[in-house]
Design an enzyme around this catalytic site. Structure first.
Site, mmCIF file in Angstrom:
data_model
loop_
_atom_site.group_PDB
_atom_site.id
_atom_site.type_symbol
_atom_site.label_atom_id
_atom_site.label_comp_id
_atom_site.label_asym_id
_atom_site.label_seq_id
_atom_site.Cartn_x
_atom_site.Cartn_y
_atom_site.Cartn_z
ATOM 1 N N CYS A 2 19.830 24.970 -54.744
ATOM 2 C CA CYS A 2 20.053 26.557 -55.124
ATOM 3 C C CYS A 2 21.732 26.969 -54.602
ATOM 4 O O CYS A 2 22.305 26.214 -54.003
ATOM 5 C CB CYS A 2 19.176 27.449 -54.381
ATOM 6 S SG CYS A 2 17.572 26.976 -54.379
ATOM 7 N N ARG A 27 25.037 22.212 -59.113
ATOM 8 C CA ARG A 27 24.243 21.991 -58.017
ATOM 9 C C ARG A 27 22.819 21.660 -58.718
ATOM 10 O O ARG A 27 22.033 21.191 -58.218
ATOM 11 C CB ARG A 27 24.477 23.125 -57.233
ATOM 12 C CG ARG A 27 25.579 23.323 -56.380
ATOM 13 C CD ARG A 27 25.491 24.784 -55.763
ATOM 14 N NE ARG A 27 24.641 24.953 -54.560
ATOM 15 C CZ ARG A 27 24.962 24.757 -53.403
ATOM 16 N NH1 ARG A 27 26.245 24.105 -52.994
ATOM 17 N NH2 ARG A 27 24.037 24.655 -52.371
ATOM 18 N N TRP A 75 16.685 25.798 -57.719
ATOM 19 C CA TRP A 75 16.219 24.630 -57.904
ATOM 20 C C TRP A 75 15.004 24.517 -57.238
ATOM 21 O O TRP A 75 14.915 24.555 -56.210
ATOM 22 C CB TRP A 75 17.327 23.584 -57.042
ATOM 23 C CG TRP A 75 16.638 22.290 -57.043
ATOM 24 C CD1 TRP A 75 15.991 21.681 -56.073
ATOM 25 C CD2 TRP A 75 16.882 21.043 -58.064
ATOM 26 N NE1 TRP A 75 15.686 20.412 -56.325
ATOM 27 C CE2 TRP A 75 16.193 20.093 -57.649
ATOM 28 C CE3 TRP A 75 17.487 21.023 -59.618
ATOM 29 C CZ2 TRP A 75 16.028 18.653 -58.271
ATOM 30 C CZ3 TRP A 75 17.199 19.816 -60.370
ATOM 31 C CH2 TRP A 75 16.672 18.768 -59.519
ATOM 32 N N ASN A 101 18.563 29.801 -50.295
ATOM 33 C CA ASN A 101 18.890 28.290 -50.543
ATOM 34 C C ASN A 101 18.145 27.468 -49.227
ATOM 35 O O ASN A 101 18.660 27.869 -48.075
ATOM 36 C CB ASN A 101 20.274 27.989 -50.769
ATOM 37 C CG ASN A 101 20.379 26.574 -50.721
ATOM 38 O OD1 ASN A 101 19.469 25.628 -51.308
ATOM 39 N ND2 ASN A 101 21.563 25.655 -50.478
ATOM 40 N N GLY A 102 17.258 26.804 -49.419
ATOM 41 C CA GLY A 102 16.655 26.000 -48.354
ATOM 42 C C GLY A 102 15.074 25.840 -48.570
ATOM 43 O O GLY A 102 14.581 26.136 -49.509
ATOM 44 N N GLU A 481 17.860 -3.514 -54.888
ATOM 45 C CA GLU A 481 18.669 -2.234 -55.005
ATOM 46 C C GLU A 481 20.030 -2.337 -54.876
ATOM 47 O O GLU A 481 20.960 -2.092 -55.540
ATOM 48 C CB GLU A 481 17.988 -1.135 -54.349
ATOM 49 C CG GLU A 481 18.927 0.159 -54.150
ATOM 50 C CD GLU A 481 18.673 0.785 -55.533
ATOM 51 O OE1 GLU A 481 17.990 0.510 -56.586
ATOM 52 O OE2 GLU A 481 19.396 1.825 -55.875
ATOM 53 N N LYS A 485 22.768 -1.345 -57.571
ATOM 54 C CA LYS A 485 23.888 -0.365 -57.387
ATOM 55 C C LYS A 485 25.148 -0.661 -57.617
ATOM 56 O O LYS A 485 25.999 -0.046 -58.262
ATOM 57 C CB LYS A 485 23.897 -0.009 -55.916
ATOM 58 C CG LYS A 485 23.000 1.097 -55.421
ATOM 59 C CD LYS A 485 23.079 2.605 -55.823
ATOM 60 C CE LYS A 485 22.451 3.038 -57.041
ATOM 61 N NZ LYS A 485 21.160 2.713 -57.582
ATOM 62 N N GLU A 488 25.383 -1.590 -61.745
ATOM 63 C CA GLU A 488 25.781 -0.238 -62.605
ATOM 64 C C GLU A 488 26.885 0.645 -62.486
ATOM 65 O O GLU A 488 27.215 1.323 -63.326
ATOM 66 C CB GLU A 488 24.285 0.602 -62.554
ATOM 67 C CG GLU A 488 24.142 1.377 -61.277
ATOM 68 C CD GLU A 488 22.975 2.148 -61.224
ATOM 69 O OE1 GLU A 488 22.878 2.798 -62.267
ATOM 70 O OE2 GLU A 488 22.425 2.290 -60.156
ATOM 71 N N HIS A 504 15.434 -23.391 -55.897
ATOM 72 C CA HIS A 504 14.620 -23.801 -56.947
ATOM 73 C C HIS A 504 15.629 -23.753 -58.343
ATOM 74 O O HIS A 504 14.852 -23.433 -59.519
ATOM 75 C CB HIS A 504 13.214 -23.157 -57.108
ATOM 76 C CG HIS A 504 12.716 -23.357 -56.073
ATOM 77 N ND1 HIS A 504 11.907 -24.520 -55.593
ATOM 78 C CD2 HIS A 504 12.387 -22.688 -54.924
ATOM 79 C CE1 HIS A 504 11.138 -24.486 -54.541
ATOM 80 N NE2 HIS A 504 11.541 -23.296 -53.776
ATOM 81 N N LYS A 603 21.359 9.814 -66.886
ATOM 82 C CA LYS A 603 20.573 10.131 -65.599
ATOM 83 C C LYS A 603 19.178 9.912 -65.685
ATOM 84 O O LYS A 603 18.518 9.573 -64.659
ATOM 85 C CB LYS A 603 20.939 11.439 -65.076
ATOM 86 C CG LYS A 603 20.524 11.740 -63.606
ATOM 87 C CD LYS A 603 20.983 10.625 -62.689
ATOM 88 C CE LYS A 603 20.195 11.172 -61.354
ATOM 89 N NZ LYS A 603 20.449 9.817 -60.321
HETATM 90 C C1 AGP Z 1 19.440 4.094 -60.547
HETATM 91 O O1 AGP Z 1 20.591 4.059 -60.102
HETATM 92 C C2 AGP Z 1 19.383 4.066 -62.115
HETATM 93 N N1 AGP Z 1 20.129 5.381 -62.506
HETATM 94 C C3 AGP Z 1 18.113 3.934 -62.916
HETATM 95 O O2 AGP Z 1 17.800 2.632 -62.533
HETATM 96 C C4 AGP Z 1 17.002 4.849 -62.506
HETATM 97 O O3 AGP Z 1 16.437 4.674 -61.127
HETATM 98 C C5 AGP Z 1 15.699 4.799 -63.178
HETATM 99 O O4 AGP Z 1 16.142 5.143 -64.677
HETATM 100 C C6 AGP Z 1 14.295 5.538 -63.140
HETATM 101 O O5 AGP Z 1 14.768 6.849 -63.101
HETATM 102 P P1 AGP Z 1 13.831 8.191 -62.531
HETATM 103 O O6 AGP Z 1 13.565 7.490 -61.131
HETATM 104 O O7 AGP Z 1 14.440 9.200 -62.953
HETATM 105 O O8 AGP Z 1 12.386 7.680 -63.263
#
Ligand code: AGP
Length: 608
Positions: A2, A27, A75, A101-102, A481, A485, A488, A504, A603
């Site tokens: 928020c 935010r 938020w 906010n909180g 992961e 990271k 991407e 293998h 996103k």
């Molecule tokens: C993660 O860094 C990516 N931006 C992407 O893999 C993301 O995790 C994936 O698209 C799932 O998104 P969501 O968690 O909003 O469902």
């Protein structure tokens, strides 16, 4: 999270409040509102959706008189995004207004108490409890009243309070959630963050926990909850507006990496009461939970990687079969699902099309769905049978970090909760896991405070062409992961591999200088992972090892080793992921990549 803005001066407040809220839009929010003291009453205008809605409602603030006011972008954490749940919240009589906010962790108990005393509530929020408590306790001194109310609150809060009975003051309070005081000429301001007031002043005070600011037009007084005056150091902001939105960090991603200790604390602490894990969000009876013969975990991307970690944890602790599946694959493979399958769906945005459709497929086949979601009121959150929210606040960077960590924290809570229910963990283990869980925020802080080694390694390795992440068991789950990271945001090709699988086939790709990042935190298999390290080293690989600091001997195995603090095995990913996030960030930074908005990525992937 928020955003709060407040103004007290001699000019019309509303236009400034709206401009200040505009500067806090980064935010993330789902509704907004402002409240003005026009000298005779508190006038509140609120609107769900974007700030534009509020601007239209108030003619850009011109329609509202009053030289004292507070504003808020919400938020949602408690209560869906809506006009009535938007802040500011009024007390029943309308004499007091609050922005917050909180998270007030004990708001339900307080709300029940006030209702029993005849108080009528309008909203579903935790914040309204604060406004109602102020009115309930008010006997003429607003400061005393606010101090008494604070003594009843558990949780985190940044507050702005105005009252029609006390028209020439704004009261501001901080506990955990940041709040700053802007110093003007004949006017003063409050704000959640610097951007909101930078157009007016660069002179600020930063409130510390349990400090109360009393703003008049020509004075600012800061006291503690014993009403003792607190001498504050004035700060002059040197940032630009853009830098200020990132809290002084260069990128949102780094800011969000740094927020992880607080985010995990915010996600777990309301769900641990007197040493017991409390998951009120799950509607299933113990008998229903005990009836499940299998758990399916469905997600995409990093959320899927949380699912893979969860598979290892749940199978180890609960002794029932667990399958972590890519949502986009699950929905088209005629999956074997029935009412004895529990489905867990993980999503930061709550809007990922593949995940949403996979959830519906599971529900069509009779499965009960629990979702783990960050965005309150999102499609997956509302259409699942139960939702456990991660309280990570809005995640702006495309590459997830704090939401991934908050999702892991919810997985640990579920593992302990289900293990207790199924009787697969005893009281001693229960207490051990809860105590270990509570150490995660501080241990992550330790790692973040010692990130220079990772930064140095990234500066030496950012020109690598192919990078392999390897690990066994829970280290393998985390390597997925770590690899994503890096890929991407730095655009460097990398692969995550089960360390035992290299021989293998893929080991044929290892050549002189190939960078291999070996995760060796999972205690029972360290020796085997060391063998895999040797395997790739004999073929010329340059190995960066990630290990716990009780295995310093590994520094003699790999060319470079990053150590993390020790923690119980199932929670290692929460610590080990942080150096991997930082490594990806520093490599991408060294390559000059667009870290917060990587090419080709969104996103939230709301298309198939
Ligand atoms: C993660 O860094 C990516 N931006 C992407 O893999 C993301 O995790 C994936 O698209 C799932 O998104 P969501 O968690 O909003 O469902």
């Amino acid at each position: 999270m928020c955003g709060i803005v407040g103004y007290i001066g001699y000019e019309q407040a509303a236009p400034f409040l709206l401009k200040g809220l505009e500067k806090l839009e980064y935010r993330g929010y789902d509704s907004s509102g402002i409240c003005l003291n026009d000298g005779s009453e508190l006038v509140v205008k609120k609107a769900k959706g974007k700030l534009e809605e509020l601007k239209k409602l108030t003619d850009n603030g011109r329609a509202l008189s009053g030289t004292v006011g507070i504003g808020h972008t919400r938020w949602a954490t408690h209560g869906e995004p809506s006009d009535v749940n938007a802040h500011p919240h009024l007390s029943e009589s309308g004499r007091f207004a609050v922005v917050h906010n909180g998270i007030i962790e004990n708001y339900l108990q307080l709300k029940e108490y006030l209702i029993s005393k005849g108080v009528t509530f309008r909203s579903m929020t935790d914040t309204e409890v604060i406004a109602q408590l102020i009115e309930f306790y008010y006997k003429g001194d607003l400061i005393d009243t606010v101090i008494k109310v604070l003594s009843r609150l558990d949780g985190s809060y940044a507050l702005g309070v105005i009252s029609v009975d006390d028209p020439d003051r704004i009261i501001a309070v901080r506990k955990e959630s940041p709040l700053i005081i802007g110093i003007g000429q004949g006017e003063n301001y409050i704000a959640s963050d610097v951007p909101a007031i930078l157009a007016k002043t660069k002179r600020i005070y930063r409130l510390e926990n349990n400090e109360i600011a009393i703003l008049r037009r020509d004075s600012i007084k800061i006291i503690n909850t014993d009403r003792e005056e607190v001498k504050k150091q004035e700060e002059t902001i040197s940032w630009t507006i853009d830098a200020a939105e990132k809290g002084g960090y260069e990128h949102f991603m780094f800011k969000e990496i740094m927020e992880q200790p607080k985010v995990i604390h915010d996600t777990i602490s309301p769900r641990i009461r007197n040493g017991r894990v409390v998951l009120d969000e799950i509607s299933l009876t113990p008998e229903q939970l005990r009836s499940f013969r299998k758990i399916n975990i469905l997600a995409c991307g990093s959320a899927y990687h949380v699912g893979v970690v969860a598979k290892y944890i749940f199978e180890k602790l609960l002794r029932i079969p667990v399958e972590a599946d890519l949502a986009s694959e699950f929905r088209y493979r005629d999956p074997i699902v029935d009412d004895k399958t529990l489905t867990i769906v993980i999503s930061q945005s709550g809007e990922t099309a593949d995940t949403k459709e996979a959830m519906k497929e599971a529900q069509r086949r009779g499965s009960h769905v629990i979702s783990i979601v960050n965005v309150v009121g999102s499609a997956i959150a509302t259409e699942s049978d139960d939702v456990i929210y991660t309280w990570a606040g809005p995640e702006i960077a495309v590459a997830t970090t704090k939401a991934y960590s908050a999702q892991l924290a919810v997985i640990y809570l579920m593992a302990i909760f289900f293990g207790d229910l199924l009787g697969t963990i005893d009281e001693k283990q229960y207490g051990y896991y809860v105590s270990e869980l509570l150490t995660i925020p501080d241990k992550i802080s330790q790692i973040l405070e010692n990130s220079t080694q990772v930064q140095y390694l990234a500066s030496k390795l950012f020109n690598s062409k192919d990078i392999f992440f390897i690990g066994r068991n829970i280290d393998y789950a985390l390597s997925l992961e770590g690899s994503l990271k890096l890929k991407e945001i730095s655009y460097i090709h990398s692969e995550a591999y089960a360390a035992g699988e290299l021989k293998h086939g893929t080991i044929s790709l290892i050549e002189n200088g190939t960078l291999v990042i070996a995760l060796a935190t999972h205690e029972p298999l360290i020796a085997k992972t060391v063998s895999n390290i040797r395997e790739v080293q004999t073929r010329g690989a340059n190995v960066l090892c990630l290990a716990c600091d009780d295995h310093k001997e590994l520094a003699d195995v790999a060319q470079s080793t990053v150590f993390i603090p020790k923690i119980c095995d199932m929670m290692l990913p929460s610590l080990a992921v942080v150096p991997l996030q930082l490594f990806a960030y520093y490599v991408a930074s060294a390559k000059g990549c667009d870290i917060d908005k990587p090419r080709n990525l969104a996103k939230s992937v709301t298309v198939e």
